[in-house]
Design an enzyme around this catalytic site. Structure first.
Site, short mmCIF file in Angstrom:
data_model
loop_
_atom_site.label_atom_id
_atom_site.label_comp_id
_atom_site.label_asym_id
_atom_site.label_seq_id
_atom_site.Cartn_x
_atom_site.Cartn_y
_atom_site.Cartn_z
N CYS A 1 0.86 -1.18 0.00
CA CYS A 1 0.00 0.00 0.00
C CYS A 1 0.89 1.22 0.00
CB CYS A 1 -0.94 0.01 1.20
SG CYS A 1 -2.31 1.16 0.98
N CYS B 1 -0.15 4.33 1.57
CA CYS B 1 -0.55 5.38 2.52
C CYS B 1 0.55 5.72 3.53
CB CYS B 1 -1.85 5.01 3.23
SG CYS B 1 -1.85 3.43 4.07
N GLU C 1 -16.58 -7.55 -5.26
CA GLU C 1 -15.16 -7.18 -5.08
C GLU C 1 -14.29 -8.42 -5.07
OE1 GLU C 1 -13.13 -4.78 -4.97
OE2 GLU C 1 -14.14 -2.92 -4.46
N TYR D 1 -2.84 -9.01 16.01
CA TYR D 1 -1.73 -8.42 16.76
C TYR D 1 -1.40 -9.25 17.98
CZ TYR D 1 -2.67 -4.60 13.62
OH TYR D 1 -2.85 -3.87 12.47
N CYS E 1 -4.05 6.22 0.10
CA CYS E 1 -3.52 4.96 -0.42
C CYS E 1 -3.20 5.05 -1.91
CB CYS E 1 -4.52 3.83 -0.17
SG CYS E 1 -4.92 3.65 1.58
N SER F 1 -6.86 -3.33 14.22
CA SER F 1 -6.30 -2.69 15.40
C SER F 1 -7.30 -2.45 16.52
CB SER F 1 -5.61 -1.39 14.99
OG SER F 1 -6.46 -0.58 14.21
N ARG G 1 -3.72 3.62 12.45
CA ARG G 1 -3.22 4.83 11.79
C ARG G 1 -2.24 5.56 12.69
NH1 ARG G 1 -8.84 6.24 8.60
NH2 ARG G 1 -8.79 4.30 7.41
N LYS H 1 -12.40 -4.95 1.74
CA LYS H 1 -11.88 -4.09 2.81
C LYS H 1 -12.82 -2.90 2.97
CE LYS H 1 -7.93 -1.27 4.15
NZ LYS H 1 -6.53 -0.93 3.89
N LYS I 1 -11.92 -7.72 5.81
CA LYS I 1 -11.36 -6.85 6.83
C LYS I 1 -12.28 -5.70 7.09
CE LYS I 1 -7.56 -3.67 7.36
NZ LYS I 1 -6.51 -2.97 6.72
N ARG J 1 -11.19 7.70 3.44
CA ARG J 1 -10.89 6.66 2.44
C ARG J 1 -12.15 6.10 1.77
NH1 ARG J 1 -5.64 6.56 3.78
NH2 ARG J 1 -4.84 5.64 5.73
C1 PBG Z 1 -3.29 0.39 4.74
C2 PBG Z 1 -3.86 -0.45 5.80
C3 PBG Z 1 -4.71 -0.11 6.86
C4 PBG Z 1 -4.86 -1.25 7.64
C5 PBG Z 1 -4.13 -2.25 7.02
N1 PBG Z 1 -3.54 -1.76 5.88
C6 PBG Z 1 -5.27 1.19 7.26
C7 PBG Z 1 -6.29 1.86 6.46
O1 PBG Z 1 -6.77 1.35 5.45
O2 PBG Z 1 -6.59 2.98 6.82
C8 PBG Z 1 -5.65 -1.33 8.92
C9 PBG Z 1 -5.21 -2.41 9.86
C10 PBG Z 1 -5.68 -2.27 11.26
O3 PBG Z 1 -6.50 -1.42 11.63
O4 PBG Z 1 -5.21 -3.09 12.07
N2 PBG Z 1 -4.09 0.72 3.71
#
Ligand code: PBG
Length: 336
Positions: free
Chosen positions: A127, A129, A244, A324, A137, A285, A216, A206, A259, A228
């Site tokens: 990615c 970003c 998708e 995690y 991104c 996260s 973030r 996603k 996700k 986003r």
């Molecule tokens: C990057 C990305 C993100 C996550 C994984 N890859 C952040 C986003 O899309 O803003 C999120 C992972 C997480 O929250 O643990 N594009």
């Protein structure tokens, strides 16, 4: 036969006979959780001996490459067999140069990890970003007075990033940007450069989720303006998620991801039953942070809640779970 017809034939069926002892319960368990089904995300930053705690994710650190190697050593001993790498570069710019720099942080981490742990499965997040000064991104363009994230110019940079991860020795690339056509673009670039064997794990469904908040902070990748939602999916949409995934499968994805995980178990289930591909769920996260926060207050049992949620994610259809908590969970599983 449907459930009510079936029950009609056995009105006096007792359900508790098989719940009497731990051994019986284990014998008839439909779902299990094993350490090799976990993928551990890591945040790599420049420097040496760097360990910067992420305040919104207790137990998670931004690590320099040497520290990543140390942490992974312990995780491997606990039974973790796969990692997912994110990079925090020295400098960010408007073309995400750090994402595809031959000596970028992720590229260095891949080399160090594969040297130390040849059997470890090193997956890289593809990615832009984290490497873009604006935190989006994709490439930002002005068109007719409107700022937008340009799709096709982004594909070129993503493909370059994936190839540079392959050249550094990654085992699998995982595009997470949600641009249209990126799986096809990455597949073509990998094949052209001689990496026909490199699998693609696509972040296929996603969603534009508030559950990414703590990430973030960890990845220093919050967008500087806007959000986003012009590229990630609307949480309202399940049928669109299947479209998708279908597109990514058609473009050559080898594994597909849903996700976040917990709030999207219906999507996970449908993706697994519809496509039957190896299916991955990302316990993101905030899913981690919410459990940590409640456990720190003494309100929930961290171990029991963590294991139950991961089992639920597996039951819904995930073959593999990105979490995690992977090293901790691997230790718990080992203790039995
Ligand atoms: C990057 C990305 C993100 C996550 C994984 N890859 C952040 C986003 O899309 O803003 C999120 C992972 C997480 O929250 O643990 N594009």
């Amino acid at each position: 036969m449907d459930v009510s017809t079936f029950l009609g034939q056995f009105p006096a069926r007792r359900m508790r006979r098989l719940r009497q002892t731990p051994a019986l319960r284990r014998l008839v368990a439909e779902t299990g959780l094993q350490p090799w089904q976990l993928i551990w995300p890591l945040f790599v930053r420049p420097g040496r001996k760097e360990r910067r705690p992420v305040s919104s994710m207790p137990g998670v650190y931004q690590l320099s490459v040497d520290e990543v190697v140390r942490e992974v050593d312990q995780a491997v001993s606990a039974g973790v067999s796969a990692v997912l790498l994110f990079g925090i570069p020295d400098r960010k710019d408007e073309k995400a140069s750090g994402a595809y720099a031959p000596k970028g942080v992720v590229q260095q981490a891949i080399r160090a990890l594969k040297r130390e742990f040849p059997d470890l499965i090193v997956i890289t997040d593809v990615c832009l970003c984290e490497y873009m000064s604006h935190g989006h991104c994709g490439v930002v363009e002005q068109r007719r007075g409107r700022v937008r994230i340009a799709n096709d110019p982004t594909l070129t940079l993503l493909a370059r990033t994936a190839v540079s991860h392959a050249e550094a020795g990654a085992d699998m690339v995982a595009p997470s940007d949600m641009m249209d056509g990126r799986v096809a673009a990455i597949r073509a670039a990998l094949d052209r450069e001689g990496f026909e064997e490199m699998p693609i794990l696509s972040y296929a469904a996603k969603f534009a989720s508030a559950f990414y908040g703590p990430f973030r902070e960890a990845a220093e990748s919050a967008p500087k303006f806007g959000d986003r939602r012009s590229y990630q999916m609307d949480p309202a949409n399940a049928r669109e998620a299947l479209r998708e995934v279908a597109l990514d499968v058609a473009e050559g994805a080898d594994l597909v991801m849903v996700k976040p995980a917990l709030a999207y178990l219906d999507i996970l289930h449908q993706v697994k039953t519809t496509f039957g591909l190896p299916t991955v769920a990302y316990a993101v996260s905030a899913e981690y942070s919410m459990i940590k926060a409640a456990a720190a207050q003494g309100w929930i049992d961290e171990r029991a809640v963590t294991l139950e949620t991961l089992l639920a994610i597996r039951r819904a259809g995930a073959d593999l779970v990105i979490t995690y908590a992977a090293p901790q969970v691997a230790r718990w599983l080992r203790e039995g």
